[in-house]
Design a protein around this motif. Structure first.
Motif, PDB file in Angstrom:
ATOM      1  N   THR A  98      -1.871   2.102   3.510  1.00  0.00           N
ATOM      2  CA  THR A  98      -2.334   3.163   2.778  1.00  0.00           C
ATOM      3  C   THR A  98      -1.068   4.490   3.045  1.00  0.00           C
ATOM      4  O   THR A  98      -0.592   4.889   1.771  1.00  0.00           O
ATOM      5  CB  THR A  98      -3.613   3.810   2.715  1.00  0.00           C
ATOM      6  OG1 THR A  98      -4.212   2.515   2.619  1.00  0.00           O
ATOM      7  CG2 THR A  98      -3.908   4.640   1.714  1.00  0.00           C
ATOM      8  N   ASP A  99      -1.155   4.942   4.223  1.00  0.00           N
ATOM      9  CA  ASP A  99      -0.200   6.005   4.520  1.00  0.00           C
ATOM     10  C   ASP A  99       1.217   5.787   4.176  1.00  0.00           C
ATOM     11  O   ASP A  99       2.064   6.660   3.675  1.00  0.00           O
ATOM     12  CB  ASP A  99      -0.271   6.314   5.879  1.00  0.00           C
ATOM     13  CG  ASP A  99      -1.637   6.975   6.350  1.00  0.00           C
ATOM     14  OD1 ASP A  99      -2.310   7.466   5.461  1.00  0.00           O
ATOM     15  OD2 ASP A  99      -1.904   7.026   7.457  1.00  0.00           O
ATOM     16  N   ASN A 124      -4.031   9.679  -4.754  1.00  0.00           N
ATOM     17  CA  ASN A 124      -2.509   9.624  -4.631  1.00  0.00           C
ATOM     18  C   ASN A 124      -2.194   9.182  -6.059  1.00  0.00           C
ATOM     19  O   ASN A 124      -1.151   9.636  -6.668  1.00  0.00           O
ATOM     20  CB  ASN A 124      -2.140   8.479  -3.810  1.00  0.00           C
ATOM     21  CG  ASN A 124      -2.463   8.967  -2.201  1.00  0.00           C
ATOM     22  OD1 ASN A 124      -1.847  10.142  -1.789  1.00  0.00           O
ATOM     23  ND2 ASN A 124      -3.160   8.157  -1.388  1.00  0.00           N
ATOM     24  N   MET A 179      -1.008   0.106  -5.024  1.00  0.00           N
ATOM     25  CA  MET A 179      -2.332   0.985  -4.796  1.00  0.00           C
ATOM     26  C   MET A 179      -3.319   0.309  -5.515  1.00  0.00           C
ATOM     27  O   MET A 179      -4.497   0.603  -5.337  1.00  0.00           O
ATOM     28  CB  MET A 179      -1.975   2.224  -4.931  1.00  0.00           C
ATOM     29  CG  MET A 179      -1.273   2.964  -3.817  1.00  0.00           C
ATOM     30  SD  MET A 179      -1.092   4.623  -3.989  1.00  0.00           S
ATOM     31  CE  MET A 179      -0.255   5.223  -2.479  1.00  0.00           C
ATOM     32  N   THR A 193      -7.131   5.023  -2.562  1.00  0.00           N
ATOM     33  CA  THR A 193      -5.775   5.608  -3.146  1.00  0.00           C
ATOM     34  C   THR A 193      -5.968   6.403  -4.380  1.00  0.00           C
ATOM     35  O   THR A 193      -4.755   6.670  -4.837  1.00  0.00           O
ATOM     36  CB  THR A 193      -4.732   4.451  -3.474  1.00  0.00           C
ATOM     37  OG1 THR A 193      -5.440   3.401  -4.267  1.00  0.00           O
ATOM     38  CG2 THR A 193      -4.757   3.732  -1.999  1.00  0.00           C
ATOM     39  N   ALA A 244       0.359  -4.152  -0.129  1.00  0.00           N
ATOM     40  CA  ALA A 244      -1.258  -4.344  -0.336  1.00  0.00           C
ATOM     41  C   ALA A 244      -1.874  -5.533   0.144  1.00  0.00           C
ATOM     42  O   ALA A 244      -2.982  -5.824   0.531  1.00  0.00           O
ATOM     43  CB  ALA A 244      -1.522  -4.058  -1.586  1.00  0.00           C
ATOM     44  N   LEU A 296      -5.963  -1.436  -3.021  1.00  0.00           N
ATOM     45  CA  LEU A 296      -6.314  -0.526  -2.003  1.00  0.00           C
ATOM     46  C   LEU A 296      -7.553   0.570  -2.416  1.00  0.00           C
ATOM     47  O   LEU A 296      -7.024   1.413  -3.406  1.00  0.00           O
ATOM     48  CB  LEU A 296      -5.131   0.011  -1.537  1.00  0.00           C
ATOM     49  CG  LEU A 296      -4.259  -0.881  -0.959  1.00  0.00           C
ATOM     50  CD1 LEU A 296      -3.195  -0.064  -0.169  1.00  0.00           C
ATOM     51  CD2 LEU A 296      -4.810  -1.854   0.026  1.00  0.00           C
TER      52      LEU A 296
END
Length: 164
Positions: free
Chosen positions: A38-39, A69, A60, A66, A30, A63
């Motif tokens: 992110t992927d 997810n 996450m 996200t 991060a 970010l």
């Protein structure tokens, strides 16, 4: 970390054969300014060991974008993945995640996961969060009741701020 020249190495470490190396790399992703982060975190959240998935859920929290997810991770088989997913959703402060967090509060079998979701709802605030949290202030479980009282105070404060 934070140096651009370590980015490739950090990303490579995410696929190391040693789980501890992968987990440490994922925890620090991060802080890397790279479009692939992110992927990679999303992939680790779905495919790696529970410890690495939990690290991805925690990372996450730094970010934006996200949330989908993390909402999916609230249904993970591992308690710590669910716990860190709930904590991260609270930090991301997206009111669109309230329904998913309510589901955790009402249905997760483990107190610490439900408590993390209550705390997240408190951070998100709003009338719906206030309503849900209120139901747990008088819980028979002292820990749940204490956290619910603290979360309720925070949620009410945020609801008041929204109305102003």
């Amino acid at each position: 970390f934070g140096y651009t020249d370590c980015g490739e190495l950090l990303l490579q470490c995410c696929d190391d054969e040693n789980e501890s190396v992968r987990r440490a790399a994922v925890e620090h992703l991060a802080y890397l300014d790279d479009d692939r982060v992110t992927d990679v975190l999303a992939q680790k959240l779905r495919t790696d060991t529970p410890a690495v998935r939990a690290a991805a859920a925690a990372a996450m929290s730094h970010l934006e974008g996200t949330e989908p997810n993390l909402i999916e991770a609230l249904n993970d088989n591992d308690q710590w993945v669910r716990y860190f997913a709930a904590k991260s959703l609270g930090r991301l402060n997206d009111s669109n995640t309230i329904d998913a967090l309510v589901e955790v509060v009402e249905n997760d079998p483990l107190n610490h996961v439900r408590i993390a979701a209550l705390e997240a709802l408190g951070k998100l605030g709003g009338n719906k969060a206030v309503h849900v949290i209120s139901a747990y202030v008088r819980s028979n479980d002292r820990d749940v009741a204490r956290v619910a009282a603290e979360a309720l105070e925070e949620a009410r404060l945020r609801a008041t701020e929204e109305q102003a």
